[in-house]
Write an enzyme that holds these catalytic residues in place. Structure first.
Site, mmCIF file in Angstrom:
data_model
loop_
_atom_site.group_PDB
_atom_site.id
_atom_site.type_symbol
_atom_site.label_atom_id
_atom_site.label_comp_id
_atom_site.label_asym_id
_atom_site.label_seq_id
_atom_site.Cartn_x
_atom_site.Cartn_y
_atom_site.Cartn_z
ATOM 1 N N TRP A 90 0.825 -1.216 0.000
ATOM 2 C CA TRP A 90 0.000 0.000 0.000
ATOM 3 C C TRP A 90 0.852 1.256 0.000
ATOM 4 O O TRP A 90 0.551 2.223 -0.706
ATOM 5 C CB TRP A 90 -0.995 -0.012 1.151
ATOM 6 C CG TRP A 90 -2.080 -1.021 0.920
ATOM 7 C CD1 TRP A 90 -2.324 -2.147 1.641
ATOM 8 C CD2 TRP A 90 -3.050 -1.025 -0.151
ATOM 9 N NE1 TRP A 90 -3.379 -2.847 1.098
ATOM 10 C CE2 TRP A 90 -3.834 -2.177 -0.001
ATOM 11 C CE3 TRP A 90 -3.302 -0.164 -1.225
ATOM 12 C CZ2 TRP A 90 -4.875 -2.496 -0.877
ATOM 13 C CZ3 TRP A 90 -4.343 -0.482 -2.102
ATOM 14 C CH2 TRP A 90 -5.121 -1.632 -1.925
ATOM 15 N N ASP A 160 -1.828 6.712 6.216
ATOM 16 C CA ASP A 160 -2.911 5.905 5.648
ATOM 17 C C ASP A 160 -3.290 4.904 6.736
ATOM 18 O O ASP A 160 -2.526 3.987 7.031
ATOM 19 C CB ASP A 160 -2.406 5.199 4.384
ATOM 20 C CG ASP A 160 -3.434 4.221 3.804
ATOM 21 O OD1 ASP A 160 -4.538 4.096 4.371
ATOM 22 O OD2 ASP A 160 -3.116 3.582 2.772
ATOM 23 N N LYS A 184 -12.894 -1.326 5.952
ATOM 24 C CA LYS A 184 -12.285 -2.414 6.733
ATOM 25 C C LYS A 184 -12.714 -2.381 8.197
ATOM 26 O O LYS A 184 -13.071 -3.403 8.751
ATOM 27 C CB LYS A 184 -10.774 -2.376 6.594
ATOM 28 C CG LYS A 184 -10.384 -2.820 5.189
ATOM 29 C CD LYS A 184 -8.976 -2.531 4.810
ATOM 30 C CE LYS A 184 -8.754 -2.923 3.354
ATOM 31 N NZ LYS A 184 -8.080 -1.890 2.584
#
Ligand SMILES: *Cc1c(COP(=O)(O)O)cnc(C)c1O
Length: 349
Positions: A90, A160, A184
């Site tokens: 990511w 993030d 999530k």
């Protein structure tokens, strides 16, 4: 996972919301019914995250992926540099998008070590004059997580937090900006949450397309255009549940116990299972493991799915197995997994 109670509540109110006779996804986003949900959700999120006064909370679309671009478009100063930590899949996506906007300096990379570790928070010093320093608080695919965050002084720290937001208490004042896709830990897909220090809103250029500007959304309290009404409504219910449970500290305690149970099952399997991540960097959200005999992994995935344990296949880029212990996971769910793992090891050793 979504809490079952939230799904039931959404289902019950889907056709006719309270006394309106209309669904909340049929009414105007400028009307009183939606407005109440909107304001309440922002308030709940601020309360649970303990967001300080001088920060704005934005509800946007486009996923965390859009933030990979929106962040440098707004905060990477003209002619400046942004620091990034390359901690995994990511982080690398964020880096590659930022490179399209301006100059990126990769401060540290775990690539050579196959992304199994993180740099010591104390050793990480931003470049002088850097626009910001970006980290990924939890690498969802690699299964590694920052325990403590670097002190970046005057350089805003950006994170993030897509895969561990609200799973543990975080001191928001350490950060200039936090972003997370909601799907999530907070609710359904379609909503991205951004927490931004108001001081940083001054950097947002008015040459940006309106939707791309943090400042435009902050001024309009995330009602510049039609917000993602359904996921915000669902997140409202998720947050109410988290508040009733006692907030982030309680969730962190539950999560810690679940992660310990699962890592114990892996480490205590006599080598049948192994976790590639060193203990000090192991994520409490995404637990990754391999079978010593990797050609038995597909059998493991098949049999676990047949036993009702869904979604244990590792990310397609790395293979192996992965269990996500997001907020709605229960200890009972984890125990079902560990007992399946023990049975499988017995039958296949
Ligand atoms: C899932 C994930 C993303 C991507 O989120 P989208 O909302 O699908 O764009 C980004 N970063 C991390 C850490 C993630 O776990």
């Amino acid at each position: 996972m979504m809490p079952t109670g939230v799904l039931e509540s959404l289902a019950a109110d889907m056709v006719a919301y309270r006394e309106t006779g209309l669904s909340l996804i049929e009414v105007s986003h400028r009307g009183a019914d939606y407005d109440r949900v909107h304001q309440e959700t922002i308030g709940l999120f601020r309360e649970l995250m303990r967001v300080p006064e001088e920060y704005s909370v934005l509800f946007l679309g486009g996923g965390a992926t859009m933030q990979f671009s929106m962040l440098p478009m707004n905060l990477l100063l003209p002619g400046g540099t942004a620091d990034y930590v390359d901690s995994g899949a990511w982080a690398l996506k964020a880096i590659n998008e930022a490179r399209k906007v301006g100059k990126v300096n990769v401060l540290w990379s775990g690539e050579e070590d196959h992304y199994r570790l993180l740099p010591p928070a104390d050793a990480l010093k931003p470049t002088v004059g850097s626009s910001y320093l970006h980290i990924t608080s939890n690498e969802t695919i690699g299964g590694i997580q920052w325990e403590r965050f670097p002190d970046t002084g005057d350089v805003p720290l950006v994170a993030d937090m897509s895969s561990d937001i609200l799973s543990r208490p975080v001191d928001v004042s350490q950060f200039g900006l936090i972003y997370a896709g909601a799907q999530k830990n907070l609710g359904p897909a379609g909503l991205t949450v951004v927490i931004i220090q108001d001081e940083l809103l001054k950097r947002c250029s008015n040459q940006l397309g309106s939707y791309l500007s943090y400042s435009v959304h902050a001024k309009a309290n995330s009602l510049y255009n039609t917000p993602p009404v359904f996921p915000i409504w669902a997140m409202n219910l998720v947050l109410q549940g988290i508040k009733a449970q006692g907030g982030a500290a309680v969730l962190a305690g539950e999560n810690q116990k679940q992660a310990e149970e699962l890592y114990r099952a892996i480490d205590g399997s006599g080598g049948f299972y192994r976790c590639p991540v060193r203990p000090e960097f192991r994520s409490r959200m995404n637990v990754v493991w391999r079978l010593a005999e990797e050609d038995k992994e597909s059998l493991f995935i098949r049999e676990s799915a047949a036993a009702g344990l869904v979604g244990l296949k590792g990310h397609r880029s790395v293979g192996g197995c992965r269990a996500s212990l997001y907020n709605a996971m229960t200890m009972e769910g984890v125990r079902r997994l560990t007992s399946f793992m023990a049975d499988f090891a017995r039958h296949n050793a």
